[in-house]
Scaffold this motif. Structure first.
Motif, PDB file in Angstrom:
ATOM      1  N   ALA A 154     -63.586 -35.385 -14.592  1.00  0.00           N
ATOM      2  CA  ALA A 154     -62.902 -36.988 -14.543  1.00  0.00           C
ATOM      3  C   ALA A 154     -63.675 -37.783 -15.537  1.00  0.00           C
ATOM      4  O   ALA A 154     -63.220 -38.599 -16.263  1.00  0.00           O
TER       5      ALA A 154
ATOM      6  N   LEU B  52     -58.963 -39.302  -7.656  1.00  0.00           N
ATOM      7  CA  LEU B  52     -59.875 -38.407  -7.259  1.00  0.00           C
ATOM      8  C   LEU B  52     -61.235 -39.029  -6.811  1.00  0.00           C
ATOM      9  O   LEU B  52     -61.730 -38.339  -5.762  1.00  0.00           O
ATOM     10  N   VAL B  53     -61.787 -39.925  -7.347  1.00  0.00           N
ATOM     11  CA  VAL B  53     -62.958 -40.729  -6.651  1.00  0.00           C
ATOM     12  C   VAL B  53     -62.633 -41.162  -5.165  1.00  0.00           C
ATOM     13  O   VAL B  53     -63.357 -41.105  -4.372  1.00  0.00           O
TER      14      VAL B  53
ATOM     15  N   MET C 105     -69.035 -42.077  -9.153  1.00  0.00           N
ATOM     16  CA  MET C 105     -68.347 -41.003  -9.785  1.00  0.00           C
ATOM     17  C   MET C 105     -69.364 -40.201 -10.817  1.00  0.00           C
ATOM     18  O   MET C 105     -69.368 -38.903 -10.712  1.00  0.00           O
TER      19      MET C 105
ATOM     20  N   TRP D 263     -66.617 -31.002  -5.692  1.00  0.00           N
ATOM     21  CA  TRP D 263     -66.689 -32.459  -6.231  1.00  0.00           C
ATOM     22  C   TRP D 263     -67.326 -32.846  -7.304  1.00  0.00           C
ATOM     23  O   TRP D 263     -66.957 -33.364  -8.110  1.00  0.00           O
TER      24      TRP D 263
ATOM     25  N   VAL E  34     -55.396 -40.644 -12.638  1.00  0.00           N
ATOM     26  CA  VAL E  34     -55.915 -39.588 -11.912  1.00  0.00           C
ATOM     27  C   VAL E  34     -57.530 -39.440 -11.307  1.00  0.00           C
ATOM     28  O   VAL E  34     -57.962 -39.060 -10.336  1.00  0.00           O
ATOM     29  N   ALA E  35     -58.518 -39.999 -12.163  1.00  0.00           N
ATOM     30  CA  ALA E  35     -59.837 -39.986 -12.155  1.00  0.00           C
ATOM     31  C   ALA E  35     -60.201 -40.976 -10.841  1.00  0.00           C
ATOM     32  O   ALA E  35     -60.864 -40.719 -10.009  1.00  0.00           O
TER      33      ALA E  35
ATOM     34  N   LEU F 241     -62.406 -38.423  -3.097  1.00  0.00           N
ATOM     35  CA  LEU F 241     -64.028 -37.892  -2.728  1.00  0.00           C
ATOM     36  C   LEU F 241     -64.568 -39.002  -1.641  1.00  0.00           C
ATOM     37  O   LEU F 241     -65.178 -38.485  -0.881  1.00  0.00           O
TER      38      LEU F 241
ATOM     39  N   SER G 113     -58.756 -43.639 -16.371  1.00  0.00           N
ATOM     40  CA  SER G 113     -57.595 -42.754 -16.133  1.00  0.00           C
ATOM     41  C   SER G 113     -57.153 -42.958 -14.682  1.00  0.00           C
ATOM     42  O   SER G 113     -58.104 -42.759 -13.757  1.00  0.00           O
TER      43      SER G 113
ATOM     44  N   GLN H  76     -65.473 -31.672 -10.138  1.00  0.00           N
ATOM     45  CA  GLN H  76     -64.358 -32.511 -10.572  1.00  0.00           C
ATOM     46  C   GLN H  76     -64.570 -33.845 -11.007  1.00  0.00           C
ATOM     47  O   GLN H  76     -63.878 -34.156 -12.186  1.00  0.00           O
ATOM     48  N   MET H  77     -65.629 -34.204 -10.606  1.00  0.00           N
ATOM     49  CA  MET H  77     -66.234 -35.565 -10.989  1.00  0.00           C
ATOM     50  C   MET H  77     -66.613 -35.463 -12.465  1.00  0.00           C
ATOM     51  O   MET H  77     -66.618 -36.453 -13.365  1.00  0.00           O
TER      52      MET H  77
END
Lengths: 613, 270
Positions: free
Chosen positions: B239, A448-449, B23, B232, A444-445, A452, A442, B235-236
């Motif tokens: 995800a 996000l990582v 992740m 985080w 978006v994933a 992060l 994904s 969120q992870m």
């Protein structure tokens, strides 16, 4: 089919196409006439509301004693609604006066409640009509535009104004038939003559006649649109001149802003003396239709509005399509006549197989593309987009962003060459699976990582905060994109390498060519089309980047699609108006044209692939 | 020697998948663990609490269902329409075939952004905004899928077709019973591509859905990101949950997925 039968059906097809074109033209003309009727009805309603005085105050209520007796019922005193409405006799006078204005071109009717005032014998409105007006704000009823007449405060609906557009004759022929009708007759007669004489339509010029029909229809359409603007201007000019003398006293000099309140969708500015006919001019680069209005001794104002005919260009496509139905139909007839039944059957079946995909493309791709062009017109939208610095800013940041593509392709090619040898064994398989990960995750994933890592400062990078700073956000996005695309590209090159026959490389090796030479002389030339394909696809996807920029850099570097999204739906996601959609469509069309540089060669490569194999 | 090579490949795989491992690792951490310096790579005390919480807060069941409906319907739709159209282009002769194919290809030149607005107006006019039909209907045909299926049908030998005809098969039987099963690898490839593409679709769902009830994976994850920004591990976990289905499907179908490399060019819609 007999020759006569064929000729008859060809003529019928031509007649059908001509009728269709005339119907389409009529429908579009009606649209413009209706728009005009609504507009003049609204202006009239505003005029009537402004010039009619309130009813005189009710006579004071006499009371017998100073102290009312306790048992007496308390009569409700009429409150303000009465004073907000109109003095009925004056309203009657004003409404009747509209008919006698010299040069007035529209049939108007003013209703007080449901009762007609101008033509007292006309049928009254039904109460439902007024109720529906409340929610709709204006609607089409029995050939005329009906808009609400509000009270003096603009709160409640006390009546209605109806306007019926009278047809203005157009064209050179008597009876105002316009250009389209004679052109249609010409096309049908032409087709009949050609068909019955057994000539080929290709040499006969019927296609030319059909195109002529489309052009003539367009001319008619444009004339109607133009006259609708002209009529609104001349009628409104009459109303403004009346209003200047009738606006309620005390007022020796009527102010321009009071008059401008009557014409809300047009501009009223101080002007010079001129003739009474409207004219066209450019104001600040935008086309305007203008008429001069005399509002007092020696005081002239210009009434300016957007001319309706600038919106006619978008209908030309529809007219061309309907006019070309004739030639296409005749072509189809010709083909059916000459083709054996078996082949006809196969064609019909093939079309059946194509139908789902074809119809979907028609409705959800070609239709929307045409709609986008329609939305983007008039051309002024394009001019605004081109002159907008934000366009070029987004172009610049997206162009810079796309620079990662060649880098990622070179790295992917190198990686593929390195890994290519280890096709078998768990190590190679594991690596392939790992390379697949960013390709299928994904988006978006991944984003996000990335954020992060950027914020938490893992992997020894420190808490860099690259994504949140405007100066470094773009390189950070490029790194992210590089990482996300690398795996898939490497796998594609691996697949390409596997298709190169080993004999080529082996033969070169036997000849003593070095690894470097083998790569430059054999591998790379064989991979060249694939490399181009990957580069072009990568560039196209880079120029259309949206998700990661949208998720990660709110307010950071705006990329192209983000800018278009912002134009259409604003920053937050509220619904956009037609103006916003027009601007965004113009933007997207320019983007599409700019991307042809990449999408055309990519299409050629795809087409070449489709021809092989 | 050989084992060091294998080891090198293994290490390279770990490096490539490092962000994903990280992740998963962060998703197992407690909320405050990332605040330490230097930030830890592995959780001190792995916990699945984030997953339990994200499952409820996303809400995962609804998002999973929506995305599965979208991806599933589009998958079936694209396979059927592409197979039918590809079959006609590859195995039938009719006037205008090449022109129509070229026209189909030409639609690939229209960027998504150009189509999004008029498509939205269209869907809005029919009253399909924030509904499954609105979400699905625009995606049901893929021109690249048609190209893929066409190539696959072109490769099939004429003999099969003639043998089936001799046995008295009609056009539909020939397509449905004979040719389509023979083109199974391409069908699976196309199905996987469609599934993957739709599971990660962002722009169109973002525009055409409004309510939280209709959110699909990517949109829900972006929404989750802005709601719980800063947390985080939470969120992870979300995800990982959102990505897991597409990971599993694609890793299992890896071999088929990569068969599509000729038409996709491996570009991710970022």
């Amino acid at each position: 089919m007999s020759p006569r039968g064929w000729a008859a059906s060809a003529t019928a097809a031509a007649a059908l196409a001509a009728a269709l074109t005339l119907a389409v033209t009529h429908w579009i003309e009606r649209r413009y006439e209706r728009a005009f009727a609504f507009r003049i009805a609204r202006t009239t309603a505003a005029y009537v509301a402004a010039v009619t005085p309130p009813p005189p105050p009710p006579p004071p209520v006499r009371r017998r004693g100073r102290i009312p007796r306790p048992q007496a019922p308390i009569t409700p005193v009429p409150q303000s609604p009465a004073s907000r409405t109109y003095h009925l006799p004056s309203l009657l006078t004003q409404a009747r006066g509209l008919r006698t204005l010299p040069g007035w071109t529209t049939e108007v009717e003013v209703y007080y409640g449901t009762a007609p005032l101008v033509d007292a014998t006309a049928p009254p409105l039904s109460p439902d009509d007024l109720l529906q007006l409340d929610s709709a704000g204006g609607r089409w009823r029995e050939g005329s535009a009906l808009v609400p007449l509000k009270d003096r405060d603009g709160r409640e609906i006390v009546g209605a104004v109806a306007a019926r557009p009278l047809r203005v004759p157009t064209g050179p022929l008597p009876g105002g038939l316009g250009f389209a009708f004679p052109a249609a007759v010409l096309a049908v007669v032409g087709a009949a003559v050609i068909a019955f004489r057994g000539r080929s339509l290709r040499s006969g010029g019927y296609v030319g006649a059909a195109l002529l029909l489309a052009a003539a229809s367009y001319l008619d359409l444009r004339a109607v649109a133009r006259s609708s603007t002209d009529r609104w201007l001349t009628d409104t000019r009459r109303l403004l001149q009346e209003a200047a003398t009738r606006l309620p006293p005390p007022r020796s000099r009527v102010s321009v802003s009071d008059l401008a309140a009557l014409v809300q969708d047009a501009e009223l500015v101080a002007g010079e003396p001129a003739e009474s006919a409207p004219w066209r001019a450019r104001v600040d680069g935008a086309p305007r239709a203008i008429v001069a209005v005399l509002i007092g001794s020696g005081r002239w104002v210009d009434l300016r509005t957007v001319p309706a005919e600038i919106t006619t260009l978008r209908w030309l496509l529809l007219l061309l399509a309907s006019a070309l139905v004739g030639p296409l139909g005749i072509l189809l007839l010709r083909w059916a006549e000459r083709t054996p039944a078996r082949k006809r059957r196969e064609t019909a079946i093939a079309w059946g197989f194509l139908a789902p995909a074809g119809l979907h493309l028609l409705v959800f791709t070609l239709g929307p593309a045409a709609l986008a062009i329609y939305l983007a017109l008039p051309l002024a939208n394009f001019r605004t987009i081109v002159h907008d610095p934000l366009t070029w800013l987004s172009m610049r940041s997206t162009g810079l962003y796309a620079l990662y593509v060649p880098v990622s392709v070179v790295i992917a090619l190198g990686a593929a060459l390195l890994v290519h040898r280890y096709r078998v064994g768990w190590g190679g398989r594991l690596l392939r699976s790992a390379l697949l990960l960013p390709y299928v995750t994904s988006v978006v994933a991944i984003a996000l990582v990335w954020q992060l890592i950027d914020q938490a400062g893992t992997l020894g990078l420190g808490r860099s905060g690259w994504l949140s700073s405007p100066a470094t956000a773009l390189p950070a996005l490029m790194l992210l994109a590089l990482y996300a695309q690398l795996g898939g590209q490497t796998l594609v090159f691996l697949a390409g390498l596997e298709r190169i026959p080993r004999v080529y490389v082996d033969a070169a090796r036997v000849d003593g060519a070095s690894a470097w030479r083998r790569f430059w002389r054999i591998t790379l030339p064989l991979l060249r089309p694939l490399t181009w394909f990957v580069v072009l696809t990568g560039l196209l996807s880079a120029f259309q980047v949206f998700t990661i920029a949208f998720v990660l850099t709110q307010g950071g570097p705006r990329v192209l699609v983000q800018r278009a999204y912002q134009l259409a739906w604003g920053g937050g996601g509220g619904s956009g108006g037609s103006q916003a959609f027009g601007m965004a469509s113009a933007f997207a069309i320019l983007l599409c044209l700019a991307l042809v540089v990449f999408s055309w060669p990519r299409l050629k490569l795809l087409g070449r692939y489709a021809q092989h194999a | 020697m050989l084992s060091t090579r294998k080891l090198g490949l293994g290490l390279l795989s770990v490096a490539v998948s490092a962000p994903f491992l990280y992740m998963v690792s962060v998703s197992l951490m407690g909320e405050s663990e990332l605040l330490r310096w230097p930030p830890p790579l592995l959780p001190q005390k792995p916990t699945f609490g984030n997953y339990a919480a994200a499952l409820a807060a996303l809400p995962y069941a609804k998002v999973f269902l929506n995305t599965a409906i979208l991806a599933g319907c589009v998958m079936v739709g694209q396979v059927l329409t592409s197979a039918a159209a590809g079959y006609a282009f590859a195995r039938m002769r009719f006037p205008g075939r090449d022109g129509i194919f070229a026209a189909f290809l030409a639609t690939l030149m229209l960027p998504a952004m150009l189509l999004v607005i008029p498509r939205f107006l269209l869907v809005n006019a029919v009253g399909w905004v924030d509904t499954y039909p609105g979400l699905i209907s625009t995606e049901l045909v893929s021109v690249l899928g048609i190209v893929l299926m066409r190539q696959s049908f072109l490769m099939l030998p004429r003999d099969v077709e003639e043998a089936a005809r001799l046995d008295g098969a009609g056009e539909w039987t020939l397509f449905w019973r004979v040719m389509l099963p023979l083109a199974r690898p391409a069908v699976i490839t196309l199905a996987l591509l469609a599934f993957m593409d739709q599971w990660r679709n962002f722009l169109w769902p973002l525009i055409v859905t409004r309510s939280a009830d209709m959110a699909v994976a990517e949109v829900a994850l972006a929404q989750f990101h802005s709601t719980y920004s800063g947390n985080w591990p939470y969120q992870m976990a979300a995800a990982v949950l959102v990505t897991l289905p597409v990971w599993l499907v694609c890793l299992i179908g890896q071999r088929y997925l990569m068969q599509g490399w000729r038409i996709t060019g491996a570009a991710v819609r970022l």
